[in-house]
Design a protein around this motif. Structure first.
Motif, PDB file in Angstrom:
ATOM      1  N   MET A 140       0.873  -1.173  -0.083  1.00 51.24           N
ATOM      2  CA  MET A 140       0.006   0.200   0.132  1.00 51.24           C
ATOM      3  C   MET A 140       0.880   1.349   0.006  1.00 51.24           C
ATOM      4  SD  MET A 140      -2.963   1.214   2.653  1.00 51.24           S
ATOM      5  CE  MET A 140      -2.034   1.287   4.142  1.00 51.24           C
ATOM      6  N   GLN A 141       1.775   1.259   0.912  1.00 47.95           N
ATOM      7  CA  GLN A 141       2.777   2.497   0.981  1.00 47.95           C
ATOM      8  C   GLN A 141       3.360   2.765  -0.296  1.00 47.95           C
ATOM      9  OE1 GLN A 141       5.127   2.497   4.173  1.00 47.95           O
ATOM     10  NE2 GLN A 141       6.452   4.101   3.556  1.00 47.95           N
ATOM     11  N   ASP A 142       4.096   1.685  -1.076  1.00 49.94           N
ATOM     12  CA  ASP A 142       4.950   1.704  -2.274  1.00 49.94           C
ATOM     13  C   ASP A 142       4.222   2.122  -3.110  1.00 49.94           C
ATOM     14  OD1 ASP A 142       7.235   0.758  -0.474  1.00 49.94           O
ATOM     15  OD2 ASP A 142       6.943  -1.284  -1.394  1.00 49.94           O
ATOM     16  N   THR A 143       2.684   1.599  -3.460  1.00 47.20           N
ATOM     17  CA  THR A 143       1.782   1.993  -4.418  1.00 47.20           C
ATOM     18  C   THR A 143       1.505   3.475  -4.363  1.00 47.20           C
ATOM     19  OG1 THR A 143       1.089  -0.253  -4.306  1.00 47.20           O
ATOM     20  CG2 THR A 143      -0.176   1.499  -5.335  1.00 47.20           C
ATOM     21  N   TYR A 144       1.339   3.918  -2.987  1.00 42.10           N
ATOM     22  CA  TYR A 144       0.900   5.236  -3.159  1.00 42.10           C
ATOM     23  C   TYR A 144       2.181   6.374  -3.474  1.00 42.10           C
ATOM     24  CZ  TYR A 144       0.042   9.917  -1.133  1.00 42.10           C
ATOM     25  OH  TYR A 144      -0.197  11.233  -1.130  1.00 42.10           O
ATOM     26  N   ILE A 149       4.753   5.580  -5.098  1.00 41.82           N
ATOM     27  CA  ILE A 149       5.172   5.391  -6.621  1.00 41.82           C
ATOM     28  C   ILE A 149       4.134   6.328  -7.389  1.00 41.82           C
ATOM     29  CG2 ILE A 149       5.189   4.125  -8.716  1.00 41.82           C
ATOM     30  CD1 ILE A 149       6.228   1.932  -6.848  1.00 41.82           C
ATOM     31  N   LYS A 150       2.725   6.387  -7.092  1.00 38.68           N
ATOM     32  CA  LYS A 150       1.862   7.143  -7.866  1.00 38.68           C
ATOM     33  C   LYS A 150       1.850   8.483  -7.598  1.00 38.68           C
ATOM     34  CE  LYS A 150      -1.851   3.454  -8.549  1.00 38.68           C
ATOM     35  NZ  LYS A 150      -3.270   3.051  -8.191  1.00 38.68           N
ATOM     36  N   GLU A 158       0.172  10.106 -10.622  1.00 40.78           N
ATOM     37  CA  GLU A 158      -1.067   9.711 -10.775  1.00 40.78           C
ATOM     38  C   GLU A 158      -1.863   9.767  -9.455  1.00 40.78           C
ATOM     39  OE1 GLU A 158      -0.639   5.582 -11.755  1.00 40.78           O
ATOM     40  OE2 GLU A 158       0.430   6.113 -13.603  1.00 40.78           O
ATOM     41  N   GLU A 159      -1.149  10.298  -8.378  1.00 38.88           N
ATOM     42  CA  GLU A 159      -2.200  10.762  -6.908  1.00 38.88           C
ATOM     43  C   GLU A 159      -1.984  12.172  -6.895  1.00 38.88           C
ATOM     44  OE1 GLU A 159      -3.613   9.093  -4.633  1.00 38.88           O
ATOM     45  OE2 GLU A 159      -3.329   6.909  -5.546  1.00 38.88           O
ATOM     46  N   PHE A 166      -4.448   8.245   2.709  1.00 38.10           N
ATOM     47  CA  PHE A 166      -3.674   7.416   2.655  1.00 38.10           C
ATOM     48  C   PHE A 166      -3.049   7.043   4.015  1.00 38.10           C
ATOM     49  CE2 PHE A 166       0.855   6.666   3.322  1.00 38.10           C
ATOM     50  CZ  PHE A 166       1.348   5.369   2.781  1.00 38.10           C
ATOM     51  N   TRP A 184      -3.453   3.743   6.315  1.00 43.02           N
ATOM     52  CA  TRP A 184      -2.173   3.090   6.853  1.00 43.02           C
ATOM     53  C   TRP A 184      -2.192   3.005   8.550  1.00 43.02           C
ATOM     54  CZ3 TRP A 184       1.888   4.916   9.950  1.00 43.02           C
ATOM     55  CH2 TRP A 184       3.274   4.099   9.895  1.00 43.02           C
TER      56      TRP A 184
END
Length: 50
Positions: free
Chosen positions: A1-5, A7-8, A13-14, A23, A27
């Motif tokens: 979850m943290q990595d995805t946020y 990176i985006k 993308e976020e 987020f 978390w």
């Protein structure tokens, strides 16, 4: 979850400003608050020792 946020957020993308609170809440729920509390306790103990 943290990595995805993260990176985006980096690639745009976020929306870093409006989505960070969401987020953070996601978390904290599954154990993030416990982890934060533990790190704060360790840091406090280390500052007392120094």
């Amino acid at each position: 979850m943290q990595d995805t946020y993260l990176i985006k957020a980096v690639i745009g993308e976020e929306n870093k400003n409006s989505n960070f609170d969401t987020f953070k809440a996601q978390w904290l729920k599954p154990g993030g608050q416990a982890l934060t509390d533990e790190v704060n306790q360790v840091n406090a103990a280390r500052s007392i020792q120094n």
